[in-house]
Write a protein that holds these residues in place. Structure first.
Motif, PDB file in Angstrom:
ATOM      1  N   ARG A 150       0.834  -1.211   0.000  1.00 19.70           N
ATOM      2  CA  ARG A 150       0.000   0.000   0.000  1.00 19.70           C
ATOM      3  C   ARG A 150       0.863   1.254   0.000  1.00 19.70           C
ATOM      4  O   ARG A 150       0.498   2.268  -0.603  1.00 19.70           O
ATOM      5  N   VAL A 151       2.000   1.207   0.685  1.00 17.88           N
ATOM      6  CA  VAL A 151       2.907   2.356   0.690  1.00 17.88           C
ATOM      7  C   VAL A 151       3.535   2.540  -0.692  1.00 17.88           C
ATOM      8  O   VAL A 151       3.532   3.641  -1.253  1.00 17.88           O
ATOM      9  N   VAL A 152       4.082   1.470  -1.255  1.00 15.81           N
ATOM     10  CA  VAL A 152       4.726   1.545  -2.566  1.00 15.81           C
ATOM     11  C   VAL A 152       3.715   1.956  -3.634  1.00 15.81           C
ATOM     12  O   VAL A 152       4.042   2.703  -4.567  1.00 15.81           O
ATOM     13  N   GLY A 153       2.466   1.510  -3.475  1.00 18.80           N
ATOM     14  CA  GLY A 153       1.437   1.835  -4.454  1.00 18.80           C
ATOM     15  C   GLY A 153       1.154   3.317  -4.580  1.00 18.80           C
ATOM     16  O   GLY A 153       0.678   3.782  -5.626  1.00 18.80           O
ATOM     17  N   THR A 154       1.461   4.093  -3.540  1.00 22.42           N
ATOM     18  CA  THR A 154       1.214   5.541  -3.604  1.00 22.42           C
ATOM     19  C   THR A 154       2.157   6.233  -4.571  1.00 22.42           C
ATOM     20  O   THR A 154       1.915   7.380  -4.955  1.00 22.42           O
ATOM     21  N   THR A 155       3.228   5.551  -4.964  1.00 18.47           N
ATOM     22  CA  THR A 155       4.201   6.166  -5.874  1.00 18.47           C
ATOM     23  C   THR A 155       3.866   5.922  -7.341  1.00 18.47           C
ATOM     24  O   THR A 155       4.592   6.375  -8.224  1.00 18.47           O
ATOM     25  N   GLY A 156       2.768   5.178  -7.595  1.00 22.95           N
ATOM     26  CA  GLY A 156       2.338   4.943  -8.967  1.00 22.95           C
ATOM     27  C   GLY A 156       2.937   3.681  -9.549  1.00 22.95           C
ATOM     28  O   GLY A 156       3.985   3.733 -10.202  1.00 22.95           O
ATOM     29  N   ARG A 157       2.312   2.567  -9.310  1.00 22.55           N
ATOM     30  CA  ARG A 157       2.786   1.273  -9.808  1.00 22.55           C
ATOM     31  C   ARG A 157       1.696   0.619 -10.648  1.00 22.55           C
ATOM     32  O   ARG A 157       0.513   0.923 -10.508  1.00 22.55           O
TER      33      ARG A 157
END
Length: 207
Positions: free
Chosen positions: A183-190
């Motif tokens: 969920r954290v990494v997803g905020t960077t646009g994946r």
């Protein structure tokens, strides 16, 4: 999940007249604002605009921004937890159920939904060290997810679909860290493909 008794939410207006807005709909809109902006980055003006309410109506219903946030957090969990449970029920084995949960989080961690972030994760990083009541809400949420994961791992061991030398609780906590990390990494646009690859890689723990 039911709201805490400490949340100041009025359900009537004036002399017992019903409130003239849909509480759940208003909270769903508040959830989006808090997810995108965070607690400290959100103003009452942001909330009234998103909820299509006057500041007077907001203060009467929730008392203050913190009251809105607590109610929004509970509403977020109330809507999301059944979705996770539905993914669990689709699986035939413990392994399938566990992968379905990982896949669900992967699906929430890409595109616009991913960039909005998770209210639980955002709250943990922004507020949990500053507000004991909010910290307890975050802990209960994470504890419930960890318990669910532990149960799925146990089911997989029982039906032979999961093999791991890790004890159930440690394995569950490891998967929980993967879920919240996505969920954290997803905020960077994946992309969806990238996040599903993470879910698939995580399952190798159980080979």
């Amino acid at each position: 999940m039911s709201s805490s008794p400490s949340i100041q939410v009025n359900t009537t207006r004036g002399r017992g007249r019903p409130r003239e807005f849909d509480m759940d709909e208003a909270l769903d809109k508040a959830v989006l604002v808090f997810r995108e902006r965070g607690y400290h980055g959100t103003s009452i003006t942001d909330l009234t605009a998103a909820m299509a309410l006057t500041s007077g109506s907001v203060y009467k219903a929730f008392k203050d921004k913190r009251g809105i946030f607590l109610a929004a957090f509970d509403r977020y969990k109330e809507r999301r937890d059944p979705l996770i449970r539905a993914q669990v029920e689709r699986g035939a084995t413990g392994r399938e159920r566990l992968f379905n949960v990982l896949g669900f989080f992967a699906g929430s961690s890409h595109g616009v939904e991913g960039e909005r972030g998770c209210l639980v994760v955002g709250t943990a990083t922004e507020l949990a060290t500053l507000d004991d009541e909010i910290a307890q809400r975050v802990k209960r949420s994470l504890d419930r997810n960890e318990a669910l994961l532990e149960e799925l791992i146990r089911q997989g061991k029982d039906d032979g679909s999961i093999a791991t030398a890790l004890d159930d609780r440690t394995a569950a906590r490891l998967v929980l860290c993967v879920l919240q990390g996505m969920r954290v990494v997803g905020t960077t646009g994946r992309s969806k493909r990238e996040m599903l690859a993470v879910a698939e890689a995580a399952m190798h723990i159980f080979d």
